[in-house]
Enzyme design. Structure first.
Site, short mmCIF file in Angstrom:
data_model
loop_
_atom_site.label_atom_id
_atom_site.label_comp_id
_atom_site.label_asym_id
_atom_site.label_seq_id
_atom_site.Cartn_x
_atom_site.Cartn_y
_atom_site.Cartn_z
N HIS A 1 -9.88 -4.73 23.01
CA HIS A 1 -11.00 -5.66 22.83
C HIS A 1 -12.19 -5.00 22.16
CE1 HIS A 1 -13.92 -8.79 23.35
NE2 HIS A 1 -14.74 -7.84 23.75
N CYS B 1 -8.21 -11.12 25.33
CA CYS B 1 -8.91 -12.41 25.42
C CYS B 1 -7.99 -13.60 25.19
CB CYS B 1 -10.07 -12.44 24.42
SG CYS B 1 -11.30 -11.17 24.77
N CYS C 1 -8.09 -10.82 20.32
CA CYS C 1 -7.40 -9.62 20.84
C CYS C 1 -6.42 -9.99 21.96
CB CYS C 1 -8.43 -8.60 21.32
SG CYS C 1 -8.97 -8.83 23.02
N ASP D 1 -17.35 6.70 12.19
CA ASP D 1 -16.31 6.93 13.19
C ASP D 1 -17.00 7.22 14.50
OD1 ASP D 1 -17.08 9.86 12.50
OD2 ASP D 1 -15.83 10.01 14.29
N ASP E 1 -11.13 15.31 10.30
CA ASP E 1 -12.38 16.07 10.22
C ASP E 1 -12.04 17.54 10.00
OD1 ASP E 1 -11.43 16.90 12.65
OD2 ASP E 1 -13.09 16.12 13.83
N CYS F 1 -12.10 -14.65 20.89
CA CYS F 1 -11.70 -13.32 20.39
C CYS F 1 -10.17 -13.29 20.25
CB CYS F 1 -12.17 -12.24 21.36
SG CYS F 1 -11.53 -10.59 20.97
ZN LIG Z 1 -11.11 -9.67 23.00
#
Ligand SMILES: [Zn+2]
Length: 394
Positions: free
Chosen positions: A349, A323, A320, A280, A106, A318
């Site tokens: 997550h 999870c 990630c 963002d 930015d 999920c």
């Molecule tokens: Zn997750």
């Protein structure tokens, strides 16, 4: 389409609209592809924020695993610490933070105005005191561009003067006119051949100012158009009206449109529907560090004691690292014990959830089912707008 609007093509950034909005006007959402020196960004897309050249609590490998294709870094923060010249000496921002995909910096305008103390705005620039040590600094359009060229991100952004959306009309008009003069100076100062430059539309919530600002910025030879001065204290309806005005003024413009600072899935979806391509926000990571985990249809507050015996993952299916390996009970324990791992897992997550949501939107656009699938996507996003989510988890 003006010459200015097409002059960026074939230069540093190339943007192609792969699926344009339908002619029936049912949505302005579009599927696109932004090519930058360090890689391709499929749009609509969300950029995680790496304020201090790090997405808080994550390693670059973690960031990659969330599905991020581009991240944002803050010019103001990196200028003050560790210093843009030091980063340039150490090989530039990509090498410094070991992230070899696209980065956008930015302009520092927002942080100078919101974080710097004792700021004085004049027509040439802004003088402010560092929020770190009180030292006095000055940013002009030319200096912001020089700092961003030293950092060496794929995309730099013109220096602007953002104001709070609810500011009086004369304040907004004054800042918008100054932003236009600074846009021209930013463009003239920018010389780095391997870096794109985006301009910023201001104009607050006033439809005339917003429309004329969009037309003015679109008339300059930027590689992309930022919609600034929103995601502040406006209501969702005010924000959506301002987006509609700006996007109408940019309707035939071929460049990517980036709405700065918006971050909750529900808000992102409505802005995509109105024709925005890039976003963002610190929101997904910030609420994660407070123990708020986003799941389809809503959120879980892992500080709640009801999760201490819950053996289920935060979100079934999920991908990630939280999870796939750990239970809600374990994360709830980590938060109570203030263990550092909690911040990493929760951030992984929420960013995975947000970037997967953008992928779902792109899949619907590619399949031609976007306006029809809005109700389903709204259910997945959950009911909370960004401001509510931030307040409730603060
Ligand atoms: Zn997750």
């Amino acid at each position: 389409m003006t010459d200015a609007a097409t002059s960026f093509r074939g230069r540093v950034a190339r943007y192609d609209v792969l699926v344009p909005p339908p002619a029936d006007g049912s949505t302005r959402a579009r599927l696109g592809r932004l090519e930058l020196p360090h890689g391709v960004v499929d749009t609509p897309q969300f950029m995680p924020v790496g304020t201090n050249a790090t997405v808080k609590a994550l390693d670059p490998l973690d960031i990659e695993a969330t599905g991020a294709s581009i991240i944002l870094a803050n010019t103001y923060h990196l200028y003050l610490r560790p210093g843009h010249e030091r980063i340039a000496r150490l090989g530039g921002l990509h090498r410094f933070m070991s992230w070899d995909r696209p980065i956008l910096t930015d302009s520092g305008g927002f942080q100078v105005v919101s974080l710097g103390d004792l700021r004085v705005v004049d027509d040439d620039g802004v003088t402010f005191r560092s929020h770190l040590d009180g030292s006095v600094h000055r940013f002009t359009p030319e200096h912001s561009i020089a700092v961003q060229e030293a950092l060496g991100a794929d995309v730099a952004v013109a220096f602007d003067q953002p104001v709070t959306p609810s500011s009086p009309l004369d304040v907004v008009a004054d800042a918008t006119a100054r932003t236009h003069r600074w846009a021209e100076r930013s463009l003239a100062a920018h010389g780095r051949g391997d870096q794109a430059l985006f301009g910023i539309v201001q104009g607050g919530l006033d439809p005339n100012l917003r429309a004329s600002s969009a037309a003015f910025i679109a008339g300059l030879g930027f590689d992309g158009i930022c919609i600034g001065g929103l995601a502040g204290d406006e209501t969702p309806a005010q924000r959506e009206a301002a987006i509609d005005v700006a996007v109408s003024a940019l309707a035939k413009d071929p460049r990517p449109r980036y709405l700065m600072g918006l971050g909750s899935p529900a808000d992102l979806l409505e802005a995509v529907d109105r024709g925005v391509d890039l976003f963002d926000s610190v929101l997904p990571a910030r609420v994660a560090r407070n123990g708020t985990l986003w799941v389809p249809g809503g959120k879980l507050n892992l500080r709640n004691s009801r999760f201490l015996d819950d053996a289920a993952p935060v979100q079934e299916g999920c991908p990630c690292p939280l999870c796939t390996r750990f239970s809600r009970a374990y994360l709830a324990h980590l938060f109570r014990a203030r263990e550092l791992l909690a911040y990493r897992l929760a951030t992984c997550h929420n960013l995975t959830f947000t970037l997967d949501f953008m992928l779902r939107i792109r899949s619907a656009l590619r399949a031609g089912t976007f306006p029809a699938s809005l109700p389903e996507l709204r259910l997945h996003a959950g009911p909370l707008s960004g401001r509510e989510a931030a307040e409730k988890s603060a």
